[in-house]
Design a protein around this motif. Sequence first.
Motif, PDB file in Angstrom:
ATOM      1  N   ILE A 287       2.973  10.469  15.959  1.00 17.82           N
ATOM      2  CA  ILE A 287       3.372  11.083  17.239  1.00 17.82           C
ATOM      3  C   ILE A 287       3.611  12.574  17.044  1.00 17.82           C
ATOM      4  O   ILE A 287       4.267  12.990  16.088  1.00 17.82           O
ATOM      5  CB  ILE A 287       4.698  10.464  17.757  1.00 17.82           C
ATOM      6  CG1 ILE A 287       4.669   8.940  17.674  1.00 17.82           C
ATOM      7  CG2 ILE A 287       4.985  10.926  19.178  1.00 17.82           C
ATOM      8  CD1 ILE A 287       6.010   8.279  17.998  1.00 17.82           C
TER       9      ILE A 287
ATOM     10  N   HIS B 162       5.574   9.128   1.974  1.00 12.97           N
ATOM     11  CA  HIS B 162       6.499   9.936   2.768  1.00 12.97           C
ATOM     12  C   HIS B 162       7.353   9.093   3.695  1.00 12.97           C
ATOM     13  O   HIS B 162       7.836   9.558   4.729  1.00 12.97           O
ATOM     14  CB  HIS B 162       5.736  11.041   3.512  1.00 12.97           C
ATOM     15  CG  HIS B 162       5.546  12.244   2.626  1.00 12.97           C
ATOM     16  ND1 HIS B 162       5.141  12.114   1.325  1.00 12.97           N
ATOM     17  CD2 HIS B 162       5.742  13.555   2.823  1.00 12.97           C
ATOM     18  CE1 HIS B 162       5.087  13.310   0.768  1.00 12.97           C
ATOM     19  NE2 HIS B 162       5.450  14.208   1.665  1.00 12.97           N
ATOM     20  N   SER B 163       7.551   7.852   3.291  1.00 15.97           N
ATOM     21  CA  SER B 163       8.494   6.989   3.994  1.00 15.97           C
ATOM     22  C   SER B 163       9.907   7.474   3.718  1.00 15.97           C
ATOM     23  O   SER B 163      10.135   8.316   2.845  1.00 15.97           O
ATOM     24  CB  SER B 163       8.373   5.562   3.463  1.00 15.97           C
ATOM     25  OG  SER B 163       7.170   5.004   3.898  1.00 15.97           O
TER      26      SER B 163
ATOM     27  N   THR C 246      -1.007  10.203   4.846  1.00 10.54           N
ATOM     28  CA  THR C 246      -2.316   9.554   4.839  1.00 10.54           C
ATOM     29  C   THR C 246      -2.633   8.929   6.199  1.00 10.54           C
ATOM     30  O   THR C 246      -1.736   8.592   6.988  1.00 10.54           O
ATOM     31  CB  THR C 246      -2.423   8.455   3.772  1.00 10.54           C
ATOM     32  OG1 THR C 246      -1.496   7.412   4.083  1.00 10.54           O
ATOM     33  CG2 THR C 246      -2.173   8.990   2.376  1.00 10.54           C
TER      34      THR C 246
ATOM     35  N   ALA D 259       0.877  -1.168   0.000  1.00 10.60           N
ATOM     36  CA  ALA D 259       0.000   0.000   0.000  1.00 10.60           C
ATOM     37  C   ALA D 259       0.913   1.217   0.000  1.00 10.60           C
ATOM     38  O   ALA D 259       1.912   1.250   0.709  1.00 10.60           O
ATOM     39  CB  ALA D 259      -0.861  -0.003   1.251  1.00 10.60           C
TER      40      ALA D 259
ATOM     41  N   ASP E 286       3.339  16.163  13.141  1.00  7.80           N
ATOM     42  CA  ASP E 286       3.711  17.568  12.937  1.00  7.80           C
ATOM     43  C   ASP E 286       3.355  18.048  11.536  1.00  7.80           C
ATOM     44  O   ASP E 286       3.255  19.234  11.285  1.00  7.80           O
ATOM     45  CB  ASP E 286       5.225  17.753  13.115  1.00  7.80           C
ATOM     46  CG  ASP E 286       5.656  17.520  14.545  1.00  7.80           C
ATOM     47  OD1 ASP E 286       4.787  17.472  15.431  1.00  7.80           O
ATOM     48  OD2 ASP E 286       6.875  17.375  14.780  1.00  7.80           O
TER      49      ASP E 286
ATOM     50  N   GLY F 151       0.678   5.199   0.721  1.00  6.88           N
ATOM     51  CA  GLY F 151      -0.149   6.321   1.155  1.00  6.88           C
ATOM     52  C   GLY F 151       0.293   7.561   0.400  1.00  6.88           C
ATOM     53  O   GLY F 151       0.094   7.684  -0.807  1.00  6.88           O
ATOM     54  N   HIS F 152       0.993   8.464   1.105  1.00  4.40           N
ATOM     55  CA  HIS F 152       1.498   9.655   0.416  1.00  4.40           C
ATOM     56  C   HIS F 152       2.978   9.479   0.071  1.00  4.40           C
ATOM     57  O   HIS F 152       3.643  10.430  -0.330  1.00  4.40           O
ATOM     58  CB  HIS F 152       1.278  10.888   1.295  1.00  4.40           C
ATOM     59  CG  HIS F 152       1.190  12.168   0.514  1.00  4.40           C
ATOM     60  ND1 HIS F 152       0.419  12.310  -0.607  1.00  4.40           N
ATOM     61  CD2 HIS F 152       1.800  13.373   0.689  1.00  4.40           C
ATOM     62  CE1 HIS F 152       0.551  13.541  -1.085  1.00  4.40           C
ATOM     63  NE2 HIS F 152       1.391  14.199  -0.314  1.00  4.40           N
TER      64      HIS F 152
ATOM     65  N   TYR G 138      12.084   4.675  15.870  1.00  2.00           N
ATOM     66  CA  TYR G 138      10.739   4.948  15.356  1.00  2.00           C
ATOM     67  C   TYR G 138      10.873   5.081  13.839  1.00  2.00           C
ATOM     68  O   TYR G 138      11.868   5.587  13.360  1.00  2.00           O
ATOM     69  CB  TYR G 138      10.178   6.235  15.979  1.00  2.00           C
ATOM     70  CG  TYR G 138       8.808   6.600  15.435  1.00  2.00           C
ATOM     71  CD1 TYR G 138       7.801   5.646  15.382  1.00  2.00           C
ATOM     72  CD2 TYR G 138       8.535   7.880  14.963  1.00  2.00           C
ATOM     73  CE1 TYR G 138       6.547   5.965  14.868  1.00  2.00           C
ATOM     74  CE2 TYR G 138       7.278   8.207  14.459  1.00  2.00           C
ATOM     75  CZ  TYR G 138       6.301   7.237  14.413  1.00  2.00           C
ATOM     76  OH  TYR G 138       5.058   7.546  13.900  1.00  2.00           O
TER      77      TYR G 138
END
Length: 509
Positions: A168, A93-94, A158, A88, A153, A90-91, A461
């Motif tokens: 977080i 942004h990994s 997504t 999958a 932040d 999302g946006h 993280y």
Amino acid sequence: MFLKQNTSNIVLLLCCCMLSLPLSLSAIPIPVHGHFTFDGNEFAARDFGNQLHSLPWAVLHPKKVSDVAATIKHVWQMGPAAAPTVAARGHGHSLLGQAQAPQGIVINMESLRGEMQVINGKSPYVDASAGELWINVLQHCLKHGLAPKSWTDYLHLTVGGTLSNAGISGQAFRHGPQISNVHQLEVITGKGEVVVCSQDKNADLFHSVLGGLGQFGIITRARISLEPAPKMVKWIRVLYSDFSTFARDQERLISAEKTFDYIEGLVIVNRTGLVNNWRSSFNPEDPDQANQFVSDGRTLFCLELTKNFNPGEEADIDKEIKSLLSELSYIPSTMFVTETSYVEFLDRVHTAELMLRSKGLWDLPHPWLNLLVPRSKIHTFADGVFGNILTDTNNGPVLIYPVNKSKWDNRTSFVTPDEDVFYLVAFLPHAAESDELQHLVNQNRRILNFCDSAQLGVKQYLPHYKTQEEWRAHFGPRWEIFAQRKSAYDPLAILAPGQRIFQKSISIL
Ligand SMILES: Cc1cc2nc3c(=O)[nH]c(=O)nc-3n(C[C@H](O)[C@H](O)[C@H](O)COP(=O)(O)OP(=O)(O)OC[C@H]3O[C@@H](n4cnc5c(N)ncnc54)[C@H](O)[C@@H]3O)c2cc1C
């Protein structure tokens, strides 16, 4: 090498045949309302980290949840030898290819965006597509005077992407991460089953998927807890020159009953000012304010706080802020207060994004490192890292703030350090040159080595590891349950291959 390349092409060909997905769109036998693309998929080989790039074989642009289910079911039915991997996206942004599927299928979750439904009442919530950006969730909920409680932040991520990690930000000390603020999920498992899950129904899948790094299923919808949205925030920054005083004040604030609504912090090492900072809210037209934050040759710590309010409450809020600040030991001349709308505050990083994009500084490699450090070790960490391994913060911000573990649910897949309070420490640089990238990658390695040799009990993280041994160490005693859940929900190990935790068709226990 040639042989390997050749072999993988044969596998690819086999995949095409067995999937019956020939390289022409018209002949796809999987019944989808959306479509597949086989060319022009370069976007799916990129992410925010901009360091790893693997092209998928195909991208599915689903229109309905059933498109995702039908595709995964088809892949599952192909069996272990032939099934391609599925990620999958999302946006995207990994940081290191986590949403990529080398030669597999990427599912472009953003094309599933659709209607959101807000239910008002005693425990209000919104039902949103997992491919929805948080900024859109916010804008929609605000029409009902409501907003989610826990944030990241940056809001151009997504719902499914952040729930697969944790989500977080400075509200987490009170509300927990985003994964602690979800009532229900709709998930498609690695067998193509569509399952609705919650604390009470299919609870194991619910907990597996939250913080599950995309390993157990694809989230297609999330029911997110809401609260009344404030209109405005007072946004405060104060400086410290001593880490112990800074950390003591942060910890006091996150444990107090009456406190601020958002609590974060920044480390500033040998900086010429925060005006260049991509997260900064400082107005460059006001050099006097910006100059207060000069740190050349020194390490400073900036405490960042907000208090929410509505029109008419200003006098009371100012009084409350004054009283809260009077308990703190910052350098008095360094206080900076501004007032902004709640939306502008939450969407603050996007403002910086637009500025950086205009200068061509957004799409650079981002060798980020995010760590969770137990409270008892944060002083050792700060002594060893700030001003020593980390000699300046001119390439991007370094965040540091504590959260309360009691707000995390230890039944989810997320692993935290084993203490009641732990700190998120986020090194968020960009690298304009390849030398710089190498320097920052080495710096991250040195920080990790320091944590290991000093046995700080740190967890990464948004983790990235190359071997399963490292993943086992990351999960510690929770590894067995993580692997069992994988066999239960994605037995062929087709999902989220970019996390590099399990290899397809290899025994996982
Ligand atoms: C500028 C910036 C600021 C950030 N700030 C914060 C912050 O303050 N706090 C924080 O916690 N994080 C932060 N992050 C990190 C961010 O939360 C993660 O990188 C998140 O995964 C990005 O969401 P995405 O939609 O881009 O996910 P992607 O990168 O597309 O996917 C991430 C992973 O989740 C999987 N995935 C995606 N969608 C689904 C789904 N629907 N179901 C199952 N698996 C899925 C993917 O396969 C992949 O493994 C920030 C990132 C950036 C770039």
